[in-house]
Design a protein around this motif. Structure first.
Motif, mmCIF file in Angstrom:
data_model
loop_
_atom_site.group_PDB
_atom_site.id
_atom_site.type_symbol
_atom_site.label_atom_id
_atom_site.label_comp_id
_atom_site.label_asym_id
_atom_site.label_seq_id
_atom_site.Cartn_x
_atom_site.Cartn_y
_atom_site.Cartn_z
ATOM 1 N N PHE A 67 0.846 -1.188 0.000
ATOM 2 C CA PHE A 67 0.000 0.000 0.000
ATOM 3 C C PHE A 67 0.880 1.235 0.000
ATOM 4 O O PHE A 67 1.509 1.569 0.999
ATOM 5 C CB PHE A 67 -0.940 -0.023 1.201
ATOM 6 C CG PHE A 67 -1.959 -1.111 1.088
ATOM 7 C CD1 PHE A 67 -3.100 -0.925 0.333
ATOM 8 C CD2 PHE A 67 -1.753 -2.339 1.695
ATOM 9 C CE1 PHE A 67 -4.033 -1.933 0.197
ATOM 10 C CE2 PHE A 67 -2.679 -3.350 1.556
ATOM 11 C CZ PHE A 67 -3.820 -3.147 0.805
ATOM 12 N N TYR A 69 2.030 5.214 -0.217
ATOM 13 C CA TYR A 69 1.673 6.524 0.321
ATOM 14 C C TYR A 69 1.058 6.475 1.720
ATOM 15 O O TYR A 69 1.156 7.421 2.469
ATOM 16 C CB TYR A 69 0.705 7.285 -0.602
ATOM 17 C CG TYR A 69 1.092 7.252 -2.055
ATOM 18 C CD1 TYR A 69 2.338 7.691 -2.449
ATOM 19 C CD2 TYR A 69 0.225 6.763 -3.015
ATOM 20 C CE1 TYR A 69 2.705 7.659 -3.790
ATOM 21 C CE2 TYR A 69 0.589 6.727 -4.348
ATOM 22 C CZ TYR A 69 1.834 7.179 -4.720
ATOM 23 O OH TYR A 69 2.181 7.136 -6.028
ATOM 24 N N ASN A 70 0.385 5.377 2.044
ATOM 25 C CA ASN A 70 -0.363 5.321 3.301
ATOM 26 C C ASN A 70 -0.361 3.865 3.743
ATOM 27 O O ASN A 70 -1.397 3.210 3.724
ATOM 28 C CB ASN A 70 -1.783 5.840 3.029
ATOM 29 C CG ASN A 70 -2.660 5.875 4.258
ATOM 30 O OD1 ASN A 70 -2.188 5.683 5.371
ATOM 31 N ND2 ASN A 70 -3.933 6.096 4.061
ATOM 32 N N LYS A 73 -2.898 2.211 5.938
ATOM 33 C CA LYS A 73 -4.277 2.434 5.504
ATOM 34 C C LYS A 73 -5.099 3.153 6.570
ATOM 35 O O LYS A 73 -6.244 2.814 6.838
ATOM 36 C CB LYS A 73 -4.954 1.108 5.136
ATOM 37 C CG LYS A 73 -4.471 0.551 3.836
ATOM 38 C CD LYS A 73 -5.072 -0.804 3.577
ATOM 39 C CE LYS A 73 -4.431 -1.843 4.477
ATOM 40 N NZ LYS A 73 -5.127 -3.097 4.496
ATOM 41 N N GLU A 74 -4.507 4.158 7.204
ATOM 42 C CA GLU A 74 -5.266 4.933 8.183
ATOM 43 C C GLU A 74 -6.168 5.899 7.434
ATOM 44 O O GLU A 74 -5.835 6.348 6.345
ATOM 45 C CB GLU A 74 -4.308 5.736 9.065
ATOM 46 C CG GLU A 74 -3.557 4.879 10.053
ATOM 47 C CD GLU A 74 -2.430 5.669 10.675
ATOM 48 O OE1 GLU A 74 -2.734 6.510 11.522
ATOM 49 O OE2 GLU A 74 -1.277 5.448 10.301
ATOM 50 N N SER A 75 -7.295 6.240 8.053
ATOM 51 C CA SER A 75 -8.221 7.090 7.306
ATOM 52 C C SER A 75 -7.832 8.563 7.413
ATOM 53 O O SER A 75 -8.074 9.332 6.495
ATOM 54 C CB SER A 75 -9.648 6.871 7.780
ATOM 55 O OG SER A 75 -9.744 7.097 9.149
ATOM 56 N N ALA A 78 -5.626 9.919 4.739
ATOM 57 C CA ALA A 78 -6.337 9.899 3.467
ATOM 58 C C ALA A 78 -7.360 11.023 3.402
ATOM 59 O O ALA A 78 -7.523 11.670 2.367
ATOM 60 C CB ALA A 78 -7.025 8.552 3.274
ATOM 61 N N LEU B 119 1.352 -6.465 -5.848
ATOM 62 C CA LEU B 119 0.294 -5.515 -6.181
ATOM 63 C C LEU B 119 0.639 -4.174 -5.540
ATOM 64 O O LEU B 119 0.754 -4.079 -4.323
ATOM 65 C CB LEU B 119 -1.047 -6.020 -5.662
ATOM 66 C CG LEU B 119 -2.253 -5.164 -6.007
ATOM 67 C CD1 LEU B 119 -2.519 -5.176 -7.487
ATOM 68 C CD2 LEU B 119 -3.478 -5.641 -5.253
ATOM 69 N N GLU B 120 0.840 -3.158 -6.365
ATOM 70 C CA GLU B 120 1.075 -1.813 -5.849
ATOM 71 C C GLU B 120 -0.272 -1.102 -5.806
ATOM 72 O O GLU B 120 -0.965 -1.027 -6.808
ATOM 73 C CB GLU B 120 2.008 -1.025 -6.771
ATOM 74 C CG GLU B 120 3.279 -1.743 -7.130
ATOM 75 C CD GLU B 120 4.421 -1.364 -6.199
ATOM 76 O OE1 GLU B 120 4.335 -0.312 -5.557
ATOM 77 O OE2 GLU B 120 5.384 -2.140 -6.133
ATOM 78 N N VAL B 121 -0.628 -0.604 -4.629
ATOM 79 C CA VAL B 121 -1.943 -0.006 -4.462
ATOM 80 C C VAL B 121 -1.800 1.449 -4.043
ATOM 81 O O VAL B 121 -1.001 1.753 -3.155
ATOM 82 C CB VAL B 121 -2.738 -0.752 -3.368
ATOM 83 C CG1 VAL B 121 -4.154 -0.232 -3.302
ATOM 84 C CG2 VAL B 121 -2.729 -2.230 -3.617
ATOM 85 N N ASP B 122 -2.552 2.339 -4.682
ATOM 86 C CA ASP B 122 -2.604 3.732 -4.254
ATOM 87 C C ASP B 122 -3.534 3.810 -3.047
ATOM 88 O O ASP B 122 -4.751 3.743 -3.185
ATOM 89 C CB ASP B 122 -3.141 4.592 -5.404
ATOM 90 C CG ASP B 122 -3.205 6.068 -5.040
ATOM 91 O OD1 ASP B 122 -3.109 6.380 -3.839
ATOM 92 O OD2 ASP B 122 -3.344 6.891 -5.943
ATOM 93 N N ALA B 123 -2.959 3.929 -1.846
ATOM 94 C CA ALA B 123 -3.779 3.864 -0.635
ATOM 95 C C ALA B 123 -4.250 5.229 -0.179
ATOM 96 O O ALA B 123 -4.638 5.393 0.971
ATOM 97 C CB ALA B 123 -3.011 3.165 0.472
ATOM 98 N N THR B 124 -4.234 6.243 -1.070
ATOM 99 C CA THR B 124 -4.793 7.524 -0.651
ATOM 100 C C THR B 124 -6.318 7.451 -0.593
ATOM 101 O O THR B 124 -6.944 8.236 0.089
ATOM 102 C CB THR B 124 -4.372 8.671 -1.591
ATOM 103 O OG1 THR B 124 -4.619 8.279 -2.934
ATOM 104 C CG2 THR B 124 -2.902 8.996 -1.427
ATOM 105 N N ALA B 125 -6.913 6.511 -1.318
ATOM 106 C CA ALA B 125 -8.342 6.237 -1.159
ATOM 107 C C ALA B 125 -8.439 4.903 -0.432
ATOM 108 O O ALA B 125 -8.316 3.847 -1.043
ATOM 109 C CB ALA B 125 -9.038 6.183 -2.506
ATOM 110 N N VAL B 126 -8.627 4.980 0.889
ATOM 111 C CA VAL B 126 -8.420 3.796 1.728
ATOM 112 C C VAL B 126 -9.375 2.657 1.415
ATOM 113 O O VAL B 126 -8.957 1.517 1.221
ATOM 114 C CB VAL B 126 -8.524 4.184 3.213
ATOM 115 C CG1 VAL B 126 -8.392 2.957 4.082
ATOM 116 C CG2 VAL B 126 -7.455 5.182 3.571
ATOM 117 N N ALA B 129 -8.840 0.986 -1.883
ATOM 118 C CA ALA B 129 -7.586 0.246 -1.897
ATOM 119 C C ALA B 129 -7.775 -1.129 -1.269
ATOM 120 O O ALA B 129 -7.362 -2.152 -1.820
ATOM 121 C CB ALA B 129 -6.513 1.028 -1.153
#
Lengths: 273, 290
Positions: A67, A69-70, A73-75, A78, B119-126, B129
């Protein structure tokens, strides 16, 4: 399962809220897989340790997600950076729209009609104040995001500040354009808020990534300044990008302000009809 | 009786001032037609039409089979990209998921060596993702199983999970989004319209004219609620019948009159909030900020 046959369990999910149903569904699947791989054979005392996992050879390839950038996976990281773009559009636009509409409604715009003030002077003079207010708001919001929400600013602050300035010009320019069309303050507020909230909320990448949008939603998103400022805000806060990576966003954002303000200046009448 | 007549007369005046402003009518139509349709076409935070890319360094039957499985409605047909494109594409937000197969993926799978695809995931949209990762993980497992066993119906596990969604079996986001968008417009518009109706009298001072007439404050307030509720309820009904059911094809499982009756009661409450805010606010700018 003890007889070594295939058993089935049903899970019925309330599907009215599709996004919640999707999340619940993936949790249920996850819990199911987890129980199968860890709990089932010990609970049932199955003879063959691999029996619960699969009739054939179980999983034969795996996925390693990363994952970016984040990672946790904290909200907050985001959501935090995506709130200022919304507020920095809505409030300047509404205040700006009301400021001209009020003059029209109360009648003080007559002063503009009878003095040799030029259209651009009148509008840009008003706009400058609201740009200053917007930048003040930007500072407060950025401090709040960093300190209260605890989201670090990892990327280039220069890109963010430059973006905020361009965005402030665009938001106030939009407010001016709206107030040109509105006759009363009521319609000015309505038009400024209603026309801007939806593209800002739905099509700027706040709820749905811009890359997933299609058709009219995609076009509206592209033609709306929030999309580009959202990219800047998320890019600098969460993705940690610099001025070079974000230059495309800055250039596109720079177009909106002059165009919107220019349209407002052109459509302002120097004489009452 | 006389009082009731007063309320209706004032409501008529209110209706005229709302419908007499062409921009206002356009805005109401925009909210209930265009906005509902546009909002329904966005997917919210479910994974829908997500931009995916494949970095295939194996280029085998198995990896092509997995690639073919990723597709609408959850994913866009994947793009094939090179390794040096991954970072710029992810940074610019053009791609949400990049699935990378290492060389020898198929051979390892056949040999039972548990190969791992990255798998590379853009986690800015949690939430997208997380959901998308689960979906891709399921696709990968299912396609590998089919590839290795050659049997589409091979039971995956001894204890199979049968998932059913009630009320919206296919998880079509339009069903939910269209109705929730309609309800958002409803609250926003009613509160703003009634608040503005109050301010329209206070700011230029015409409220004084009403005060010196033989009218009670209750009559003035009721007339404003009545007029605005009628406008919004009419727009809501038309939008429900022609936009949500007509254009967007959302089925109506329950009773329409029941929904309309509930909406009318709700609108009364929302209008009361609008009136309250309208009497508290000093100017239109203040009301908008609330």
């Amino acid at each position: 399962m003890r007889r070594n046959e295939t058993a089935q369990i049903a899970a019925l999910i309330d599907g009215t809220d599709t996004s919640r149903a999707g999340t619940v569904e993936s949790y249920v699947k996850g819990a199911h897989m987890h129980t199968l791989t860890t709990g089932a054979q010990s609970a049932l005392a199955l003879p063959d340790p691999g029996a619960a996992r699969g009739r054939d050879q179980g999983a034969s390839a795996q996925l390693e997600p990363r994952f970016l950038y984040n990672p946790s996976k904290e909200s907050l990281p985001a959501i935090g950076p995506s709130i200022p773009p919304l507020l920095l559009l809505l409030f300047p636009a509404v205040l700006m729209a009301v400021s001209v509409a009020r003059e029209k409604e109360i009648g003080t715009i007559t002063i503009f009609y009878v003095t040799p003030t030029r259209r651009a002077e009148f509008l840009i003079g008003k706009q400058l104040i609201y740009i200053a207010i917007t930048l003040l708001n930007f500072i407060i919001l950025t401090v709040l995001v960093v300190t209260v929400l605890g989201v670090p600013l990892k990327g280039s602050p220069a890109a963010l500040v430059l973006g905020a300035l361009l965005y402030a010009v665009a938001a106030t320019g939009y407010g001016l354009l709206v107030s040109m069309m509105a006759k009363t303050q009521v319609t000015a507020v309505f038009a400024a808020a209603i026309l801007s909230v939806m593209p800002a909320l739905q099509f700027s990448g706040m709820m749905t990534p811009v890359s997933s949008l299609e058709g009219p939603a995609r076009i509206l998103g592209t033609l709306w300044p929030t999309t580009w400022y959202m990219g800047l805000s998320v890019g600098t806060f969460t993705k940690g990008l610099g001025l070079a990576e974000l230059s495309g966003h800055l250039l596109r954002l720079a177009v909106f302000g002059p165009v919107l303000t220019g349209l407002a200046i052109v459509s302002l009448r120097k004489q009452e009809r | 009786m006389r009082r009731l007549l007063n309320v209706f007369r004032l409501a008529g005046k209110e209706l005229k001032s709302v419908l007499g402003d062409p921009l206002m009518v356009i805005l109401i139509l925009w909210s209930f037609i265009v906005a509902v349709m546009l909002e329904a076409s966005g997917a919210g935070d479910t994974v829908y039409n997500a931009a995916t890319a494949i970095l295939d360094e194996d280029n085998s039957m198995l990896t092509r089979q997995i690639t073919a499985a990723l597709g609408p409605p959850c994913f866009q047909p994947p793009l094939m990209i090179a390794a040096d494109q991954v970072a710029p594409d992810m940074d610019a937000g053009r791609i949400m998921f990049v699935l990378a197969f290492p060389p020898g993926f198929e051979a390892d799978a056949i040999a039972g060596a548990m190969p791992a695809a990255q798998l590379e995931v853009d986690a800015t949209a949690v939430s997208q993702a997380q959901l998308g990762t689960d979906y891709i993980s399921n696709f990968l497992a299912a396609e590998t199983r089919v590839f290795l066993t050659g049997n589409l119906d091979a039971p995956d596990t001894a204890l199979r999970l049968e998932l059913r969604r009630a009320f919206n079996p296919n998880g079509d986001p339009v069903w939910f989004k269209s109705v929730s968008s309609l309800l958002n417009q409803l609250s926003l518009l009613t509160i703003a319209l009634t608040g503005a109706a109050m301010l329209r009298e206070c700011e230029p001072g015409t409220i004084e004219h009403l005060m010196v007439m033989p009218l009670t404050p209750l009559e003035i307030a009721l007339s404003k609620v009545l007029a605005n509720v009628v406008v919004v309820l009419a727009a809501f009904t038309l939008s429900l019948l022609f936009v949500v059911q007509g254009v967007l094809n959302v089925p109506m499982a329950g009773s329409v009159p029941l929904l309309l009756a509930g909406t009318a009661i709700y609108l009364g409450a929302a209008a009361a909030i609008g009136l309250f805010l309208g009497t508290m606010a000093r100017s239109m700018a203040q009301l908008a900020c609330w």
